[in-house]
Scaffold this motif. Structure first.
Motif, short mmCIF file in Angstrom:
data_model
loop_
_atom_site.label_atom_id
_atom_site.label_comp_id
_atom_site.label_asym_id
_atom_site.label_seq_id
_atom_site.Cartn_x
_atom_site.Cartn_y
_atom_site.Cartn_z
N THR A 222 44.15 11.47 69.49
CA THR A 222 45.48 11.03 69.89
C THR A 222 45.49 9.52 70.17
O THR A 222 44.46 8.93 70.50
CB THR A 222 45.94 11.75 71.18
N TRP A 223 46.64 8.93 70.01
CA TRP A 223 46.83 7.54 70.39
C TRP A 223 46.73 7.43 71.90
O TRP A 223 47.07 8.37 72.63
CB TRP A 223 48.19 7.04 69.93
N GLU A 224 46.29 6.28 72.39
CA GLU A 224 46.16 6.09 73.83
C GLU A 224 47.54 6.27 74.50
O GLU A 224 48.52 5.66 74.10
CB GLU A 224 45.63 4.69 74.14
N GLY A 225 47.56 7.14 75.49
CA GLY A 225 48.79 7.38 76.23
C GLY A 225 49.77 8.31 75.52
O GLY A 225 50.89 8.51 76.00
N ALA A 226 49.37 8.88 74.37
CA ALA A 226 50.28 9.76 73.64
C ALA A 226 50.60 11.01 74.45
O ALA A 226 49.71 11.63 75.03
CB ALA A 226 49.65 10.16 72.30
N VAL A 227 51.86 11.35 74.51
CA VAL A 227 52.29 12.57 75.19
C VAL A 227 53.25 13.32 74.26
O VAL A 227 53.96 12.71 73.46
CB VAL A 227 53.00 12.27 76.53
N PRO A 228 53.29 14.65 74.34
CA PRO A 228 54.20 15.41 73.50
C PRO A 228 55.66 15.10 73.85
O PRO A 228 55.99 14.88 75.01
CB PRO A 228 53.85 16.87 73.82
N VAL A 229 56.51 15.08 72.83
CA VAL A 229 57.95 14.96 73.02
C VAL A 229 58.54 16.36 72.93
O VAL A 229 58.41 17.03 71.91
CB VAL A 229 58.58 14.04 71.96
N ASP A 230 59.17 16.80 74.01
CA ASP A 230 59.75 18.14 74.09
C ASP A 230 61.21 18.07 73.65
O ASP A 230 62.01 17.38 74.28
CB ASP A 230 59.63 18.64 75.53
N PHE A 231 61.55 18.78 72.59
CA PHE A 231 62.92 18.74 72.08
C PHE A 231 63.83 19.75 72.77
O PHE A 231 65.02 19.84 72.45
CB PHE A 231 62.94 18.99 70.57
N GLY A 232 63.29 20.54 73.69
CA GLY A 232 64.15 21.39 74.49
C GLY A 232 64.30 22.81 73.98
O GLY A 232 63.72 23.21 72.98
N ASP A 233 65.12 23.55 74.67
CA ASP A 233 65.29 24.98 74.47
C ASP A 233 66.19 25.24 73.27
O ASP A 233 67.32 24.78 73.22
CB ASP A 233 65.91 25.56 75.75
N SER A 234 65.67 26.00 72.32
CA SER A 234 66.47 26.33 71.14
C SER A 234 67.41 27.50 71.35
O SER A 234 68.20 27.83 70.47
CB SER A 234 65.54 26.64 69.96
N GLY A 235 67.33 28.14 72.51
CA GLY A 235 68.30 29.17 72.84
C GLY A 235 67.94 30.57 72.40
O GLY A 235 68.70 31.51 72.63
N TRP A 236 66.79 30.74 71.75
CA TRP A 236 66.37 32.07 71.32
C TRP A 236 65.18 32.50 72.16
O TRP A 236 64.41 31.68 72.64
CB TRP A 236 65.99 32.06 69.84
N THR A 237 65.04 33.80 72.33
CA THR A 237 64.00 34.30 73.23
C THR A 237 62.69 34.57 72.53
O THR A 237 61.68 34.79 73.19
CB THR A 237 64.47 35.60 73.91
N MET A 238 62.68 34.57 71.20
CA MET A 238 61.45 34.85 70.47
C MET A 238 61.03 33.64 69.66
O MET A 238 61.86 32.83 69.25
CB MET A 238 61.62 36.07 69.56
N GLY A 239 59.74 33.53 69.44
CA GLY A 239 59.21 32.35 68.76
C GLY A 239 58.99 32.56 67.28
O GLY A 239 59.84 33.09 66.59
#
Length: 289
Positions: A222-239
């Motif tokens: 990973t790049w130094e300081g890299a953190v995941p970007v969370d795009f949020g809840d897609s509204g469905w209960t299953m993956g």
């Protein structure tokens, strides 16, 4: 949910869904990124759920009694990997992916090799298209869900030991695999893309609702300081999202599962986080036009 002009989205989407629930028959479809021009690919023989587009979108790789290819316009499947594939343990081939240069990586479930925990061995295998020899990258573990780095020199995969699943990466030229992002909780299906600036991005969707992206070098560091970007809840209960980058690495297509025969396909803008529904296909892949 915010919409954008679909004209900015290039490429072709390919996915599958149940077309006859009573018979358990799956159909394979292509469509534009806005959901228009959806057509079923006419295939001679039964088609199962998982399909993967070649980067140039001219061929679709699918699980039909092994791994086979079908032209995007349809036709009779051509076998690519079979149960008794030369150079490999007898078994079933799963979770295949095309590399940027046309090679194919997949997980091989070995029928006749049991591990100490009683599970069948699963290996990571690379095979050159169209008829190159199969190269065994790993053995002795339960390794699955491989994905290519943007340069095609590395493969990321899941290693299952007991109840633990760890993301690993290794060079296809050989060498020892190493753990990726031990503290970043990278789980689920992944896809690697490279944007116009040359930055490499990992998209992933764990079993749950959210989709993430992470700056990640081709070798899995990973790049130094890299953190995941969370795009949020897609509204469905299953993956089961299986996120896939657009060819220009600006958008992500993913699909959510409502039950075993119902899916919703979404496109997500990786710069804003906005996403919108475009169809009803599952296990969607994104390739060139």
């Amino acid at each position: 949910m915010q919409k954008v002009l679909y004209t900015i989205l290039a490429g072709k989407l390919e996915g599958s869904k149940v077309v006859d629930k009573r018979k358990g028959t799956w159909g394979m479809f292509t469509m534009n990124p806005d959901g228009s021009s959806k057509v079923q690919v006419p295939v001679s023989g039964s088609v199962v759920a998982h399909c993967w587009s070649k980067p140039d979108a001219q061929l679709i790789l699918t699980s039909i009694g092994g791994l086979s290819t079908v032209p995007r316009t349809g036709g009779t499947p051509t076998a690519f990997v079979v149960e008794d594939e030369p150079g490999l343990p007898r078994g079933n081939s799963l979770s295949a992916r095309w590399s940027p240069t046309g090679r194919i990586v997949f997980s091989r479930q070995c029928y006749d090799i049991r591990l100490a925990d009683g599970y069948m061995q699963q290996c990571i295998v690379v095979k050159d298209w169209p008829d190159g020899p199969a190269q065994l990258l790993t053995e002795g573990y339960r390794d699955s869900a491989p994905a290519w780095s943007p340069d095609g020199d590395y493969v990321m995969f899941d290693r299952v030991i007991g109840a633990s699943i760890t993301k690993m990466v290794m060079p296809t030229a050989g060498g020892e695999p190493r753990v990726v992002g031990a503290n970043l909780h990278i789980v689920g299906s992944v896809d690697w893309g490279r944007d116009a600036a040359g930055q490499n991005w990992l998209a992933y969707g764990p079993t749950g609702r959210n989709v993430y992206k992470l700056a990640l070098n081709p070798d899995g560091t990973t790049w130094e300081g890299a953190v995941p970007v969370d795009f949020g809840d897609s509204g469905w209960t299953m993956g089961g999202k299986n996120p896939r980058w657009s060819p220009d690495c600006t958008h992500i297509v993913f699909s959510n599962e409502g039950d075993t025969s119902k899916y919703a396909t979404y496109v997500l803008d990786a710069s804003t986080g906005a996403f919108w529904p475009v169809g009803d296909l599952g296990f969607v892949d994104w390739a060139a036009q």
